[in-house]
Write an enzyme that holds these catalytic residues in place. Sequence first.
Site, PDB file in Angstrom:
ATOM      1  N   GLU A   1       0.902   3.929   1.793  1.00 23.19           N
ATOM      2  CA  GLU A   1       1.365   4.376   3.110  1.00 23.19           C
ATOM      3  C   GLU A   1       2.515   3.528   3.620  1.00 23.19           C
ATOM      4  O   GLU A   1       3.491   4.057   4.175  1.00 23.19           O
ATOM      5  CB  GLU A   1       0.225   4.312   4.138  1.00 23.19           C
ATOM      6  CG  GLU A   1      -0.980   5.140   3.779  1.00 23.19           C
ATOM      7  CD  GLU A   1      -2.062   4.358   3.046  1.00 23.19           C
ATOM      8  OE1 GLU A   1      -3.243   4.579   3.346  1.00 23.19           O
ATOM      9  OE2 GLU A   1      -1.735   3.524   2.176  1.00 23.19           O
TER      10      GLU A   1
ATOM     11  N   CYS B   1      -6.412   2.235   5.567  1.00 23.21           N
ATOM     12  CA  CYS B   1      -7.077   1.014   6.030  1.00 23.21           C
ATOM     13  C   CYS B   1      -6.540   0.640   7.417  1.00 23.21           C
ATOM     14  O   CYS B   1      -5.656   1.307   7.953  1.00 23.21           O
ATOM     15  CB  CYS B   1      -6.832  -0.120   5.041  1.00 23.21           C
ATOM     16  SG  CYS B   1      -5.113  -0.703   5.008  1.00 23.21           S
TER      17      CYS B   1
ATOM     18  N   CYS C   1      -2.673  -0.020   7.411  1.00 22.67           N
ATOM     19  CA  CYS C   1      -1.885   1.202   7.272  1.00 22.67           C
ATOM     20  C   CYS C   1      -2.028   2.106   8.489  1.00 22.67           C
ATOM     21  O   CYS C   1      -1.043   2.682   8.951  1.00 22.67           O
ATOM     22  CB  CYS C   1      -2.281   1.926   5.995  1.00 22.67           C
ATOM     23  SG  CYS C   1      -1.811   0.989   4.514  1.00 22.67           S
TER      24      CYS C   1
ATOM     25  N   HIS D   1       0.854  -1.183   0.000  1.00 20.91           N
ATOM     26  CA  HIS D   1       0.000   0.000   0.000  1.00 20.91           C
ATOM     27  C   HIS D   1       0.894   1.238   0.000  1.00 20.91           C
ATOM     28  O   HIS D   1       2.021   1.214   0.518  1.00 20.91           O
ATOM     29  CB  HIS D   1      -0.892   0.030   1.236  1.00 20.91           C
ATOM     30  CG  HIS D   1      -1.980  -0.984   1.225  1.00 20.91           C
ATOM     31  ND1 HIS D   1      -3.150  -0.807   1.936  1.00 20.91           N
ATOM     32  CD2 HIS D   1      -2.095  -2.184   0.606  1.00 20.91           C
ATOM     33  CE1 HIS D   1      -3.936  -1.851   1.759  1.00 20.91           C
ATOM     34  NE2 HIS D   1      -3.315  -2.709   0.959  1.00 20.91           N
TER      35      HIS D   1
END
Length: 157
Positions: free
Chosen positions: A58, A86, A89, A56
């Site tokens: 992040e 999410c 993260c 992801h």
Amino acid sequence: MEHEPWMDEALAEARAAAVHDDVPIGAVVVRGSGASAEVVGRGHNRREVDGDPTAHAEILAVREAARTVGSWRLDGCTIFVTLEPCVMCAGALVLARLDRVVFGADDPKAGAVGALYDVPRDPRLNHRLEVVRGVRGEECGDLLRDFFRAKRTPRST
């Protein structure tokens, strides 16, 4: 700290994800404030291209920031991300000891910074982050909507 210029950087990262057919989410980690502020980490979604469910934006930005800073503790840093993080993260942001998270579009289906959960401000955890939501939210959301609309539109051959 002025948020819009840094969100521009995150949006540029998000557009880079779309180039390799990943969901266009981007993130930058900024250390400091004012004239001395600098980007220490960048990332955009790479799940498809890397075949990695944890790739992801992040996570990748935080990893790069930790390498740049030379420590896993990212105190004094802010992460700017185009979509509400999410659970995975948001947890990583807490563990990295970031000062704040600034995000653009809300994520009502998976958001863990106020939508479904509020991980960064959970008083049961040993660290909490300041949260700023909705920065360039319309633009961030449009980027995602356009991406998924194009996925659903049949291509002519």
